[in-house]
Design an enzyme around this catalytic site. Structure first.
Site, PDB file in Angstrom:
ATOM      1  N   ASP A  55      -2.327  47.578 -24.926  1.00 36.43           N
ATOM      2  CA  ASP A  55      -2.583  48.939 -24.479  1.00 36.43           C
ATOM      3  C   ASP A  55      -3.223  48.869 -23.099  1.00 36.43           C
ATOM      4  OD1 ASP A  55      -3.031  51.852 -24.889  1.00 36.43           O
ATOM      5  OD2 ASP A  55      -2.811  51.283 -26.985  1.00 36.43           O
ATOM      6  N   ASP A  80      -1.454  54.219 -21.723  1.00 37.19           N
ATOM      7  CA  ASP A  80      -2.103  55.413 -22.246  1.00 37.19           C
ATOM      8  C   ASP A  80      -2.009  56.584 -21.266  1.00 37.19           C
ATOM      9  OD1 ASP A  80      -3.819  56.346 -24.458  1.00 37.19           O
ATOM     10  OD2 ASP A  80      -5.329  56.615 -22.882  1.00 37.19           O
ATOM     11  N   GLU A  92       2.908  56.385 -22.436  1.00 38.76           N
ATOM     12  CA  GLU A  92       2.601  57.529 -23.308  1.00 38.76           C
ATOM     13  C   GLU A  92       2.549  58.755 -22.408  1.00 38.76           C
ATOM     14  OE1 GLU A  92      -0.707  59.356 -26.362  1.00 38.76           O
ATOM     15  OE2 GLU A  92      -1.258  58.475 -24.447  1.00 38.76           O
ATOM     16  N   HIS A 148      -1.259  55.984 -34.152  1.00 39.68           N
ATOM     17  CA  HIS A 148      -2.671  56.162 -34.496  1.00 39.68           C
ATOM     18  C   HIS A 148      -3.172  57.573 -34.187  1.00 39.68           C
ATOM     19  CE1 HIS A 148      -2.465  55.424 -30.286  1.00 39.68           C
ATOM     20  NE2 HIS A 148      -3.714  55.812 -30.137  1.00 39.68           N
TER      21      HIS A 148
END
Ligand code: GLC
Ligand code: CA
Length: 547
Positions: A97, A198, A248, A321
């Site tokens: 990530d 992210d 994302e 998540h």
């Protein structure tokens, strides 16, 4: 696009809830190492590891205070190196990530930045003077309330699009971009295989939302400079390595995705779009118990499938998540038969589409939402903030109404420990788990499923194997059938040589197929033992046929 990326199936590990190795109740890297053989057996190619960096514990690791250190609760850098080596030895790649829209306010850059108005890190973050004595403007945080926080040291406000402990970096500063590229190279030089980035389409924030002028809230996603920054990152860093990247990208449109993830390779490999996750959204966006509108889901997914085909690459996901468990959401978890049936149907529906499938830990077991009773049980900064705003401050919902929404949509649902066994704490920890284990682990667990040919696990194993065996699943184009049908999601995939027919019943009642969707051929996989009637799907039935 590299061949290995096109064919890959990714498994997402949320380390905190995957496997604890030392009894402190928190999952860790040594726990992940101990489960690599399980993942190998499932057949996945890549692990996406949620953040394991040093963080301040506010948002599940998305508040990083040191990009080059492993958080002590997850282990050491030696543990990480061992995980990487042991994964690679099994032919499994690791994607990390990358959280660079913001840092923790405990990061040394922010500590320096907040000290005074002239230090050399001041411009690493977004500082603005007050407007008429209050916040600079109406921009709101994704976690409720204003996105501006006043800092007493200088009397100015800094921007935080998420929690106030997560300060947004100023990507318009070339020194910030250089510092990020450096840390990316540091990890890539270690041998990792890519990044999941992210909220990456928040980096090019439009100037208009950063002015101290009292203007109303604005959407900061997809600003005009995002694409330039991604291309620069690609030139400077990514193009020098053999990596998979996935951005994302909330609020992304197909048009934007064509720029962010073109097959020509000058930006990212693919993005996570969110439109299909809105197929059960309501007036208060995610905070609703509204049922799925299948027609909406089909329209959205068909649009992404057809418009991206041969131009850009899709990602495919039902869970992560931040999302509730898909079997509880779009399937049915009220009885065992429907749970198993609908979990398999959802897997087939997604995995036969074009793009890279992502499996979130426990999805391959048909794990369900968690029966949370009160907000005190929540560990999630988003749910707690929303509850405070909608129930406590505004009184728009009763506690019962909001809890029903949180049970259905909250992020805690996906963060309860992985269910390995029927035994104590589901085999997740020998200590006290940081999140309660779902009581249904006595029925739903890996141990009970890995050797059972009829289990959800075995079904996912076969879905993954099918992708490797049939190029039409990777390359075929997409045509939606029966677009207006409220129960059936059916489509074909065609690569000129083969046609794949997929028919799924998103309901517990029988559904009729039209002539095209009812065509018989070679059955590749299904979730009933026998083939049944050609023109009828039974409850939650999925059929995949090669024509
Ligand atoms: C992303 C993450 C989410 C996190 C947020 C802020 O949406 O997936 O878990 O809270 O970004 O970093
Ligand atoms: Ca631990």
């Amino acid at each position: 696009m590299n061949k290995w990326i096109e064919d890959a199936v990714v498994y997402q590990v949320y380390p905190k809830s995957f496997q604890d190795s030392n009894g402190d109740g928190v999952g860790d890297l040594r726990g992940v190492i101990s489960r690599l053989d399980y993942l190998k057996r499932l057949g996945i190619d890549v692990i996406w590891l949620n953040p394991v960096y040093k963080n301040s514990g506010v948002d599940g690791g998305y508040d990083i205070s040191d990009y080059r250190a492993i958080a002590p609760e997850f282990g050491t850098m030696e543990d990480f190196d061992e995980l990487l080596a042991k994964a690679h030895a099994r032919g499994i790649r690791i994607v990390m990530d990358l959280v660079v829209n913001h840092t923790s306010t405990e990061h040394p850059w922010f500590c320096a930045s907040r000290r005074d108005r002239t230090n050399d890190k001041r411009d690493f973050y977004i500082w603005r003077p007050p407007y008429e004595g209050g916040v600079p403007n109406g921009v709101r945080s994704m976690f409720s309330g204003t996105a501006w926080e006043k800092d007493e040291a200088t009397g100015e406000y800094y921007l935080h699009m998420f929690a106030r402990e997560q300060a947004d970096l100023n990507w318009h500063n070339p020194r910030v971009r250089r510092a990020v590229y450096d840390l990316m190279r540091w990890w890539l030089d270690k041998g990792i295989d890519g990044f999941r980035m992210d909220v990456i389409n928040l980096i090019g924030k439009p100037e208009a939302m950063l002015r101290s002028d009292g203007s109303p809230d604005q959407n900061g996603f997809n600003g005009p400079l995002v694409v330039d920054y991604l291309r620069e990152m690609n030139r400077e860093v990514l193009s020098h390595y053999d990596v998979m990247t996935v951005g994302e990208t909330g609020c992304v449109t197909v048009e934007k995705a064509l720029e962010y993830a073109p097959l020509t390779g000058e930006a990212l490999s693919m993005v996570f779009q969110f439109e299909h996750m809105d197929a059960d959204a309501g007036e208060r966006h995610k905070w609703t118990t509204a049922p799925l509108e299948l027609r909406k889901l089909k329209t959205v997914m068909a649009r992404w499938q057809t418009r991206m085909h041969a131009r850009a690459w899709n990602s495919l996901y039902w869970c992560n998540h931040d999302q509730p468990r898909i079997v509880s959401r779009f399937g049915c978890d009220t009885d065992e038969e429907s749970r198993v049936r609908s979990a398999k149907m959802l897997g087939a529906c997604l995995h036969m589409m074009q793009g890279t499938p992502y499996i979130y830990q426990g999805e391959e077991l048909g794990m369900t939402n968690y029966p949370m009773k009160t907000i005190e049980e929540s560990q999630d900064v988003e749910a707690i903030g929303a509850y405070r705003e909608l129930v406590t401050e505004r009184g728009e919902m009763t506690p019962e109404e909001m809890m029903a929404c949180i049970r259905r949509k909250g992020r805690d649902n996906s963060r309860t420990p992985m269910q390995w066994t029927a035994g104590r704490n589901a085999g997740f920890t020998s200590g006290t788990p940081w999140m309660p284990v779902n009581p249904n682990h006595t029925e739903i667990n890996a141990e009970a499923q890995v050797d059972d040919p009829d289990s959800v696990f075995s079904f996912y194993q076969r879905l993954i194997a099918l992708r490797k065996a049939h190029p039409v699943i990777v390359h075929g184009d997409f045509t939606l059938l029966m677009p207006d049908d409220p129960q059936v999601f059916a489509y074909t995939r065609c690569d000129g040589e083969h046609t794949l027919l997929v028919a799924c019943n998103f309901s517990g009642e029988e559904a009729k197929l039209d002539a095209q969707a009812a065509t018989r051929g070679e059955r590749l996989i299904g979730n009933y033992e026998d083939e049944g009637c050609a023109d009828t799907l039974r409850a939650w039935e999925a059929r995949v046929t090669l024509l």
